[in-house]
Design a protein around this motif. Structure first.
Motif, short mmCIF file in Angstrom:
data_model
loop_
_atom_site.label_atom_id
_atom_site.label_comp_id
_atom_site.label_asym_id
_atom_site.label_seq_id
_atom_site.Cartn_x
_atom_site.Cartn_y
_atom_site.Cartn_z
N ARG A 1 0.81 -1.22 0.00
CA ARG A 1 0.00 0.00 0.00
C ARG A 1 0.84 1.27 0.00
O ARG A 1 0.35 2.35 0.27
N PHE A 2 2.13 1.15 -0.31
CA PHE A 2 3.02 2.31 -0.37
C PHE A 2 2.71 3.18 -1.59
O PHE A 2 2.86 4.39 -1.55
N GLY A 3 2.29 2.52 -2.65
CA GLY A 3 2.04 3.25 -3.90
C GLY A 3 3.15 3.04 -4.91
O GLY A 3 3.42 3.90 -5.74
N LYS A 4 3.80 1.87 -4.85
CA LYS A 4 4.90 1.57 -5.78
C LYS A 4 4.42 1.60 -7.23
O LYS A 4 5.02 2.26 -8.08
N THR A 5 3.35 0.88 -7.49
CA THR A 5 2.84 0.80 -8.86
C THR A 5 2.39 2.17 -9.34
O THR A 5 2.72 2.58 -10.46
N PHE A 6 1.70 2.90 -8.50
CA PHE A 6 1.24 4.24 -8.87
C PHE A 6 2.44 5.13 -9.22
O PHE A 6 2.43 5.83 -10.23
N THR A 7 3.47 5.09 -8.40
CA THR A 7 4.66 5.91 -8.62
C THR A 7 5.32 5.55 -9.96
O THR A 7 5.69 6.44 -10.73
N VAL A 8 5.44 4.27 -10.24
CA VAL A 8 6.03 3.84 -11.51
C VAL A 8 5.17 4.27 -12.68
O VAL A 8 5.68 4.76 -13.70
N ILE A 9 3.86 4.15 -12.55
CA ILE A 9 2.95 4.55 -13.63
C ILE A 9 3.05 6.06 -13.89
O ILE A 9 3.03 6.51 -15.04
N VAL A 10 3.16 6.85 -12.84
CA VAL A 10 3.37 8.30 -13.02
C VAL A 10 4.65 8.52 -13.81
O VAL A 10 4.68 9.28 -14.79
N TYR A 11 5.73 7.87 -13.39
CA TYR A 11 7.02 8.05 -14.06
C TYR A 11 6.95 7.63 -15.54
O TYR A 11 7.44 8.34 -16.42
N LEU A 12 6.33 6.49 -15.82
CA LEU A 12 6.24 6.03 -17.21
C LEU A 12 5.41 6.97 -18.07
O LEU A 12 5.74 7.19 -19.25
N ASN A 13 4.36 7.55 -17.51
CA ASN A 13 3.59 8.53 -18.25
C ASN A 13 4.41 9.78 -18.55
O ASN A 13 4.30 10.36 -19.62
N GLU A 14 5.24 10.19 -17.60
CA GLU A 14 6.13 11.32 -17.86
C GLU A 14 7.08 11.01 -19.02
O GLU A 14 7.25 11.83 -19.93
N MET A 15 7.68 9.83 -18.97
CA MET A 15 8.63 9.46 -20.03
C MET A 15 7.93 9.38 -21.39
O MET A 15 8.48 9.81 -22.41
N ALA A 16 6.71 8.84 -21.40
CA ALA A 16 5.95 8.73 -22.65
C ALA A 16 5.69 10.11 -23.26
O ALA A 16 5.74 10.28 -24.48
N LYS B 1 -3.52 -11.60 -14.35
CA LYS B 1 -4.57 -11.12 -13.45
C LYS B 1 -4.10 -9.89 -12.66
O LYS B 1 -4.87 -8.96 -12.43
N SER B 2 -2.84 -9.88 -12.26
CA SER B 2 -2.32 -8.75 -11.49
C SER B 2 -2.32 -7.46 -12.32
O SER B 2 -2.51 -6.37 -11.78
N LEU B 3 -2.13 -7.59 -13.63
CA LEU B 3 -2.21 -6.41 -14.48
C LEU B 3 -3.59 -5.77 -14.39
O LEU B 3 -3.73 -4.56 -14.31
N LYS B 4 -4.60 -6.62 -14.41
CA LYS B 4 -5.98 -6.13 -14.33
C LYS B 4 -6.31 -5.58 -12.96
O LYS B 4 -7.09 -4.64 -12.83
N SER B 5 -5.72 -6.15 -11.91
CA SER B 5 -6.11 -5.75 -10.57
C SER B 5 -5.35 -4.53 -10.04
O SER B 5 -5.90 -3.79 -9.24
N TYR B 6 -4.11 -4.29 -10.48
CA TYR B 6 -3.43 -3.12 -9.93
C TYR B 6 -2.72 -2.23 -10.94
O TYR B 6 -2.55 -1.05 -10.71
N VAL B 7 -2.33 -2.72 -12.08
CA VAL B 7 -1.65 -1.86 -13.04
C VAL B 7 -2.66 -1.00 -13.82
O VAL B 7 -2.56 0.22 -13.84
N LYS B 8 -3.63 -1.63 -14.42
CA LYS B 8 -4.61 -0.87 -15.21
C LYS B 8 -5.41 0.12 -14.37
O LYS B 8 -5.62 1.26 -14.79
N PRO B 9 -5.86 -0.25 -13.15
CA PRO B 9 -6.55 0.75 -12.33
C PRO B 9 -5.67 1.96 -11.99
O PRO B 9 -6.14 3.09 -11.97
N ASN B 10 -4.40 1.72 -11.71
CA ASN B 10 -3.50 2.84 -11.43
C ASN B 10 -3.31 3.71 -12.67
O ASN B 10 -3.22 4.93 -12.57
N MET B 11 -3.27 3.10 -13.84
CA MET B 11 -3.16 3.87 -15.07
C MET B 11 -4.39 4.77 -15.24
O MET B 11 -4.26 5.94 -15.59
N ARG B 12 -5.56 4.22 -14.96
CA ARG B 12 -6.80 5.02 -15.07
C ARG B 12 -6.75 6.22 -14.12
O ARG B 12 -7.15 7.33 -14.49
#
Length: 169
Positions: free
Chosen positions: A54-69, A85-96
């Motif tokens: 619950r630190f926000g690792k995935t969120f932080t990485v997604i922010v960074y990748l959007n910056e680079m993009a 399944k993990s992509l659907k449960s935590y990566v895609k929601p963080n991207m949204r």
């Protein structure tokens, strides 16, 4: 961000999104950004960050990748997670969440058949779970940035890093 629509648009156009982070996530963000800027690295730089749940690792990485993009049109990024399944449960929601205030004309489109986000400027983010044979989706003509999320939960971590991600950089 409670700034004007003009400032919000400018932040997205310039790929300056670190204002989305909570104060405790800033240290992880700086760790990622500093590793990426390390000019002294003669070879591929591999770094690991260990953070609590619950630190926000995935969120932080997604922010960074959007910056680079946004900053580097045509950049190719790969994101490995333990399972599809993990992509659907935590990566895609963080991207949204990250893209919630992105101007429509700057937003990436998601191609579900390829598990690929494509930005209007040609930047790409390929997603793959590493279970079964899904890790093979990470292969491609080149990788500018590769991330492995929840590495401790991967059964084939060495294979994903050494045989798939690193050879494509």
């Amino acid at each position: 961000m409670s700034h004007s629509p003009e400032l919000l648009r400018q932040a997205w156009e310039e790929g300056i999104l670190d204002w989305k982070l909570r104060p405790h996530q800033r240290k992880l963000y700086n760790f990622i950004a500093d590793a990426d800027r390390d000019e002294s690295a003669k070879s591929i730089l591999k770094k690991m960050a260990k953070c609590s749940r619950r630190f926000g690792k995935t969120f932080t990485v997604i922010v960074y990748l959007n910056e680079m993009a946004q900053r580097f049109p045509g950049i190719r990024m790969r994101y490995a997670a333990p399972t599809e399944k993990s992509l659907k449960s935590y990566v895609k929601p963080n991207m949204r969440i990250v893209l919630n205030d992105c101007p429509q004309e700057l937003k990436p489109k998601f191609n579900p058949q390829e598990s690929l986000f494509i930005w209007p400027n040609g930047s790409e983010l390929w997603l793959a779970g590493t279970d079964k044979e899904h890790a093979e989706k990470l292969r491609g003509p080149g990788t500018d940035i590769g991330f492995v999320d929840e590495a401790g939960s991967m059964n084939n971590l060495k294979y994903v890093v050494n045989d798939i991600l690193l050879p494509s950089t």
